[in-house]
Design an enzyme around this catalytic site. Structure first.
Site, mmCIF file in Angstrom:
data_model
loop_
_atom_site.group_PDB
_atom_site.id
_atom_site.type_symbol
_atom_site.label_atom_id
_atom_site.label_comp_id
_atom_site.label_asym_id
_atom_site.label_seq_id
_atom_site.Cartn_x
_atom_site.Cartn_y
_atom_site.Cartn_z
ATOM 1 N N HIS A 163 0.748 -1.197 0.061
ATOM 2 C CA HIS A 163 -0.003 0.085 -0.160
ATOM 3 C C HIS A 163 0.865 1.193 0.066
ATOM 4 O O HIS A 163 1.590 1.435 0.983
ATOM 5 C CB HIS A 163 -0.950 0.205 1.214
ATOM 6 C CG HIS A 163 -1.700 -1.349 1.305
ATOM 7 N ND1 HIS A 163 -2.193 -2.065 2.152
ATOM 8 C CD2 HIS A 163 -2.612 -1.770 0.193
ATOM 9 C CE1 HIS A 163 -2.817 -2.873 1.908
ATOM 10 N NE2 HIS A 163 -3.267 -2.780 0.776
ATOM 11 N N GLU A 182 1.799 3.884 2.877
ATOM 12 C CA GLU A 182 2.353 3.052 4.428
ATOM 13 C C GLU A 182 3.914 3.432 4.425
ATOM 14 O O GLU A 182 4.611 2.223 4.075
ATOM 15 C CB GLU A 182 1.898 1.681 4.440
ATOM 16 C CG GLU A 182 0.253 1.630 4.312
ATOM 17 C CD GLU A 182 -0.411 0.309 4.467
ATOM 18 O OE1 GLU A 182 -1.300 0.344 4.302
ATOM 19 O OE2 GLU A 182 0.369 -0.542 4.589
ATOM 20 N N HIS A 213 3.393 -3.539 6.749
ATOM 21 C CA HIS A 213 2.486 -2.660 6.527
ATOM 22 C C HIS A 213 2.533 -1.404 7.596
ATOM 23 O O HIS A 213 2.672 -1.767 8.680
ATOM 24 C CB HIS A 213 0.996 -3.245 6.645
ATOM 25 C CG HIS A 213 0.687 -3.852 5.249
ATOM 26 N ND1 HIS A 213 -0.014 -3.780 4.161
ATOM 27 C CD2 HIS A 213 1.449 -5.187 4.659
ATOM 28 C CE1 HIS A 213 -0.038 -4.494 3.146
ATOM 29 N NE2 HIS A 213 0.971 -5.377 3.686
ATOM 30 N N GLU A 269 1.738 -5.426 10.801
ATOM 31 C CA GLU A 269 1.140 -4.187 10.608
ATOM 32 C C GLU A 269 1.841 -3.356 11.851
ATOM 33 O O GLU A 269 1.876 -3.587 13.311
ATOM 34 C CB GLU A 269 -0.425 -4.154 11.072
ATOM 35 C CG GLU A 269 -1.100 -4.717 10.424
ATOM 36 C CD GLU A 269 -1.360 -3.864 9.060
ATOM 37 O OE1 GLU A 269 -1.241 -2.594 8.854
ATOM 38 O OE2 GLU A 269 -2.213 -4.333 8.123
HETATM 39 ZN ZN LIG Z 1 -1.268 -2.126 4.241
#
Ligand SMILES: [Zn+2]
EC number: 3.5.1.96
Length: 337
Positions: free
Chosen positions: A59, A62, A152, A216
């Site tokens: 993404h 990020e 991420h 994350e």
């Molecule tokens: Zn992500």
């Protein structure tokens, strides 16, 4: 190679500028092969045991993990970090990074396991194909250990600032030692998926038997606005993995870690779909039986068990796509080998 001209000292800048680089470069202890824009494969001259894929920026907005990976490459290029394992480093979505958006046409992290072949061609579908080819080439030797951490940051805050999403792998299960390594890297919670997801980490786990996780690491911020000291424990573990240094973590490292199992998926069923809570509600916020979670003109969705927590809520997805995961706390013994 002078440091100024070496693409590894600022691979992110080379990638964003789309500067042409040689196919391969030789260094004192390793070689670098530039597979495609933003994808570099490093091979140590000494024998090694493990193939490590590190990916970030799947993404595009990020940025903290992208800056972290860029820094690790620079340390390797300058000889500060010894490369003793094979490493494939992937800056996931350069076009979305330039646009400072999560994606340009479509969520790249839904297009793996060949899903990119279905439907019209776009930037993310092309990129998924390139990444899949690079990973297949890198993971060519099934006798070697395989690790893939896909880094991420989340759109929103989280009750657990750093957490890992574990791809569905019912045949293999999860080893406590592997999870303990992530806990050592400051991961506070694990979320176990209940089905195939066509994410990048699922791709590596399912097709290549890699110890693969979506990791994350806190909340989204623009390039330059990240406090990388918050990622120091993660950086420390990654450096040790890359340098093949022993990392002594026992399963007791998991004592303070939380474990969640996905219980159900809430899909957006109608344009009128909305959550009962505000946009800035943190991941892992808990609901109790009877609480309204979401509603649309077609249905109301209530918490229908003692406790459910909500993860990745996003009411802005297209109708028919996943709007949130509902998860329940589980004991470690239920999810680990
Ligand atoms: Zn992500």
């Amino acid at each position: 190679m002078t440091a100024k001209l070496c693409p590894l000292t600022d691979f992110l800048a080379f990638t964003l500028a789309n500067t042409s680089v040689p196919n391969t470069l030789g260094y004192a202890d390793f070689s670098a092969e530039f597979i495609a824009r933003g994808i570099v494969q490093l091979t140590p001259k000494q024998p090694s045991s493990t193939d490590i894929v590190l990916s970030c920026g799947i993404h595009g907005n990020e940025t903290a993990p992208i800056e972290l990976c860029n820094q690790l490459l620079a340390e390797i290029a300058r000889g500060e970090l010894q490369l003793r394992q094979r490493l494939l480093l992937i800056l996931g979505n350069p076009e979305a990074m330039l646009a400072e958006t999560r994606f340009v046409d479509e969520n790249l992290n839904r297009l793996f396991c060949g899903t990119h072949q279905i439907g019209p061609c776009n930037i993310e579908r092309q990129r998924a194909a390139i990444i899949e080819t690079a990973v297949a080439g890198f993971f060519a030797d099934a006798t070697r250990a395989r690790i893939h951490w896909d880094l991420h940051t989340a759109i929103r805050g989280s009750e657990h600032e750093k957490f890992a999403v574990c791809p569905y792998q019912p045949e293999r299960g999860y080893r406590q030692q592997t999870l303990a390594l992530l806990a050592e890297a400051s991961i506070e919670a694990f979320l176990f998926n209940h089905a195939a997801a066509h994410t990048f980490s699922y791709h590596s786990a399912h097709l290549f038997n890699a110890d693969a996780f979506t990791v994350e690491l806190g909340k989204v911020a623009p390039f330059g606005a990240n406090d990388l000291t918050k990622l120091e424990k993660m950086a420390c573990v990654l450096r040790k993995l890359i340098a093949a240094e022993s990392i002594n973590v026992g399963a007791e490292r998991l004592a303070k870690t939380a474990f969640y199992q996905v219980r159900r998926v809430i899909n957006k069923d109608h344009d009128s779909f909305r959550f009962s809570f505000s946009d800035d509600t943190a991941n892992f916020t808990r609901f109790k039986q009877g609480d309204l979670i979401a509603s649309s003109e077609q249905q109301s969705i209530f918490c229908d068990t003692a406790i459910e927590a909500i993860v990745f809520p996003n009411a802005k997805v297209p109708v028919g796509q996943r709007a949130a995961l509902c998860v329940v706390p589980v004991p470690l013994a239920q999810v680990c080998m």
